[in-house]
Design an enzyme around this catalytic site. Structure first.
Site, PDB file in Angstrom:
ATOM      1  NE  ARG A  52      10.368   3.977  12.691  1.00 56.35           N
ATOM      2  CZ  ARG A  52       9.287   4.740  12.854  1.00 56.35           C
ATOM      3  NH1 ARG A  52       9.370   6.018  12.657  1.00 56.35           N
ATOM      4  NH2 ARG A  52       8.127   4.235  13.241  1.00 56.35           N
ATOM      5  CB  THR A  53      11.591  -1.949   9.291  1.00 51.48           C
ATOM      6  OG1 THR A  53      11.835  -1.521  10.629  1.00 51.48           O
ATOM      7  CG2 THR A  53      12.486  -3.124   8.957  1.00 51.48           C
ATOM      8  CE  LYS A  81      -6.753 -16.460   0.044  1.00 48.46           C
ATOM      9  NZ  LYS A  81      -6.746 -16.615  -1.415  1.00 48.46           N
ATOM     10  NE  ARG A 102       8.697  -5.152  11.667  1.00 51.00           N
ATOM     11  CZ  ARG A 102       8.872  -3.898  12.099  1.00 51.00           C
ATOM     12  NH1 ARG A 102       7.835  -3.135  12.358  1.00 51.00           N
ATOM     13  NH2 ARG A 102      10.082  -3.405  12.255  1.00 51.00           N
ATOM     14  CG  HIS A 130      14.105  -4.831  14.610  1.00 46.22           C
ATOM     15  ND1 HIS A 130      14.464  -4.924  13.267  1.00 46.22           N
ATOM     16  CD2 HIS A 130      13.208  -3.815  14.689  1.00 46.22           C
ATOM     17  CE1 HIS A 130      13.803  -3.996  12.592  1.00 46.22           C
ATOM     18  NE2 HIS A 130      13.035  -3.308  13.424  1.00 46.22           N
TER      19      HIS A 130
HETATM   20  N1   CP Z   1      12.155   0.937  14.320  1.00 48.51           N
HETATM   21  C1   CP Z   1      11.233   0.256  13.645  1.00 48.51           C
HETATM   22  O1   CP Z   1      11.316  -1.005  13.514  1.00 48.51           O
HETATM   23  O2   CP Z   1      10.221   1.003  13.138  1.00 48.51           O
HETATM   24  P1   CP Z   1       9.004   0.470  12.284  1.00 48.51           P
HETATM   25  O3   CP Z   1       8.178  -0.425  13.210  1.00 48.51           O
HETATM   26  O4   CP Z   1       8.249   1.678  11.844  1.00 48.51           O
HETATM   27  O5   CP Z   1       9.542  -0.333  11.155  1.00 48.51           O
END
Ligand code: CP
Length: 304
Positions: A52-53, A81, A102, A130
């Site tokens: 999603r993100t 590496k 991320r 998040h």
């Molecule tokens: N909700 C969320 O962060 O989903 P993803 O891990 O798929 O990005």
């Protein structure tokens, strides 16, 4: 409020006014604006999996006319590496106007932001934060409940390792909530978050039995047990499947309860709930698009 060139790292860096302003801009971004971010480039640095993100950030950027580059796992980058995150951010800033990161380590997004002169957006750092998920959660709550204030919010599942519930607790604290933290003791909301709520005089209840409190809730925010955060796989096996919600839950809830989930789900929420009027989690995921459009436009100085 001006978010131009600002990093979006922790929800705690944003005031209540900032949050409400971002939601307002998001509302104006429900439809694409094909030239708004023309000639702007977003880099995605994803050291952890995402559906999603990452995809909604890409879609958001492209639907505003911008371009995207990046990697979707650590092993296809030079981190494999041994390159440090600091150096990676120092290099990638030369190739982009904004970076979205991320990473499994708490604080990694903050480090990348310090290394880079370009705005950095935290797309999840370990069990910490998040913030963009939280903004889309707020946007969803505002849409489905018509307000953010004075709601009873249950959070169920892995509240220890779930970064989405940590960010959401901090954000909703601006809006006079009552929280119900529903988890086995070992996966309860960390004490530091509970202490902050006490200091702010915000009402909360900790409980392990969802049935005992389900009739009080306006929102139920379900989370999966975060397998990847457990140091001991035996410990994970103990809690796997601890909650398995299905339509039996609905026997004792408010008529207008809304069920949210940041997704992905594993086995904590049955598909039989999907078609009920309570389920809003797919709509919630879709709300990532206007919210991420708004964030990109704001940090790139193309919205005010
Ligand atoms: N909700 C969320 O962060 O989903 P993803 O891990 O798929 O990005």
């Amino acid at each position: 409020m001006n978010l131009k060139n600002q990093d979006i790292i922790s929800i705690n860096d944003l005031s209540k006014e900032d949050l409400l302003h971002i939601l307002k801009v998001a509302k104006s971004m429900e439809k694409p604006k094909p030239n708004l971010l023309k000639n702007k480039i977003m880099a995605t640095l994803f050291f952890e999996p995402s559906t999603r993100t990452r995809l909604s950030f890409i879609y958001a950027m492209e639907s505003l006319g911008g371009e995207v580059l990046g990697f979707d796992n650590a092993s296809s980058s030079s981190a494999k590496k041994g390159e440090s995150l600091w150096d990676t951010a120092k290099i990638v800033e030369k190739y982009c106007d904004v970076m979205v990161i991320r990473h499994p380590i708490e604080g990694a997004a903050r480090l990348a932001a310090e290394a880079s002169s370009k705005p950095a957006i935290n797309a999840g750092d370990g069990a910490n934060q998040h913030p963009t998920q939280t903004l889309l959660d707020l946007y969803t709550i505002q849409k489905v409940k018509g307000k953010l204030n004075n709601l009873s919010i249950g959070m169920v599942g892995d509240l220890k390792y779930g970064r989405t519930v940590h960010s959401l607790t901090a954000a909703m604290s601006h809006f006079n909530p009552t929280f119900y933290f529903i988890a086995p003791q070992a996966l309860q909301m960390p004490q530091t978050y509970l202490d902050e709520l006490k200091e702010k005089g915000i009402k909360f209840v900790t409980e392990s039995n969802l049935q005992k409190v389900s009739n009080k809730l306006d929102i139920l925010y379900v989370t999966r047990i975060q397998k990847e955060r457990f140091l001991d796989p035996v410990e994970y096996e103990k809690y796997r499947g601890y909650y398995k919600l299905d339509t039996k839950l609905l026997e004792n809830v408010k008529k207008d309860l809304k069920i949210m989930h940041p997704l992905p789900r594993v086995d904590e929420m049955d598909r039989s709930l999907d078609e009920t009027e309570h389920a809003v989690y797919f709509e919630q995921a879709a709300n990532g698009i206007p919210v991420r459009r708004a964030l990109l436009a704001l940090v790139l100085g193309k919205a005010t």
